[in-house]
Design an enzyme around this catalytic site. Structure first.
Site, PDB file in Angstrom:
ATOM      1  N   GLU A 144       0.835  -1.198   0.000  1.00  0.00           N
ATOM      2  CA  GLU A 144       0.000   0.000   0.000  1.00  0.00           C
ATOM      3  C   GLU A 144       0.868   1.246   0.000  1.00  0.00           C
ATOM      4  OE1 GLU A 144      -1.316   0.911   4.424  1.00  0.00           O
ATOM      5  OE2 GLU A 144      -1.408  -1.262   4.042  1.00  0.00           O
ATOM      6  N   TYR A 169       1.260   5.221   1.474  1.00  0.00           N
ATOM      7  CA  TYR A 169       0.867   6.111   2.564  1.00  0.00           C
ATOM      8  C   TYR A 169       0.776   7.514   1.965  1.00  0.00           C
ATOM      9  CZ  TYR A 169       2.738   2.653   5.988  1.00  0.00           C
ATOM     10  OH  TYR A 169       3.016   1.556   6.746  1.00  0.00           O
ATOM     11  N   MET A 229       2.535   5.131   9.926  1.00  0.00           N
ATOM     12  CA  MET A 229       2.770   3.719   9.632  1.00  0.00           C
ATOM     13  C   MET A 229       1.515   2.897   9.819  1.00  0.00           C
ATOM     14  SD  MET A 229       4.848   1.791  12.605  1.00  0.00           S
ATOM     15  CE  MET A 229       4.669   0.304  11.652  1.00  0.00           C
ATOM     16  N   HIS A 230       1.514   1.754   9.182  1.00  0.00           N
ATOM     17  CA  HIS A 230       0.441   0.769   9.301  1.00  0.00           C
ATOM     18  C   HIS A 230       1.107  -0.532   9.740  1.00  0.00           C
ATOM     19  CE1 HIS A 230      -3.085  -1.536   7.216  1.00  0.00           C
ATOM     20  NE2 HIS A 230      -3.094  -1.658   8.536  1.00  0.00           N
ATOM     21  N   SER A 231       0.945  -0.855  11.001  1.00  0.00           N
ATOM     22  CA  SER A 231       1.608  -2.030  11.578  1.00  0.00           C
ATOM     23  C   SER A 231       1.050  -3.325  11.027  1.00  0.00           C
ATOM     24  CB  SER A 231       1.422  -2.033  13.102  1.00  0.00           C
ATOM     25  OG  SER A 231       2.054  -0.941  13.673  1.00  0.00           O
TER      26      SER A 231
END
Length: 169
Positions: free
Chosen positions: A76, A78, A125-127
């Site tokens: 993805e 950001y 961020m996307h963990s």
């Protein structure tokens, strides 16, 4: 002047999934700057921008990561969307965290902005989401290093804001 900052997981923004861009824009319009995760097609950001501009009467802009992020087949972008009359992107400041040792499923993305006399850096961020909670906790613990390294890179910048979808249970 007070500014408002938020982060939203857009859940596959840009896939042909019937996403209501006007509804998303109506939420974004209530903030000055918004971090966005799960942007699948960055071209859709221009559509969201237009919808947000029509709601607010203000010019909006976005900064998107230079590449899709993720170590698996699921990747993805950001992005940050910001209201240009309240916020300025500090040109060239956006960066993707160099993830030596492959500690993150999706590397953090960060950029610097100025609102009035206030300059700041947003870390987005996307963990990883994993049924094994320790996988997620290790990634969360690594964020302290990210924060400190970005902070130390510019000793005059003391205003860092960590935001994102952390998937912690």
């Amino acid at each position: 002047k007070t500014i408002t900052i938020a982060e939203f997981n857009c859940l596959h923004l840009g896939w042909n999934n019937g996403k209501d861009l006007k509804a998303l824009a109506s939420v974004i319009a209530t903030y000055d700057i918004v971090g966005l995760t799960e942007v699948m097609n960055p071209e859709t950001l221009s559509e969201v921008e237009k919808e947000t501009e029509s709601l607010t009467g203000a010019d909006w802009e976005h900064v998107v990561s230079a590449q899709k992020l993720g170590r698996s087949s699921y990747k993805e972008y950001y992005a940050f969307m910001y209201r240009k009359d309240n916020t300025t992107y500090l040109s060239g400041s956006s960066k993707i965290w160099i993830d030596a040792g492959d500690k993150f499923e999706r590397e953090p993305f960060y950029a610097s902005f100025r609102s009035g006399n206030f300059d700041y850096t947003l870390i987005l961020m996307h963990s990883d989401f994993d049924n094994n909670k320790e996988v997620m906790r290790k990634e969360a613990r690594e964020l302290a290093k990210v924060f400190n390294v970005i902070q130390d890179a510019d000793p005059n910048e003391n205003d860092l804001i960590l935001m994102g979808d952390f998937n912690l249970k």
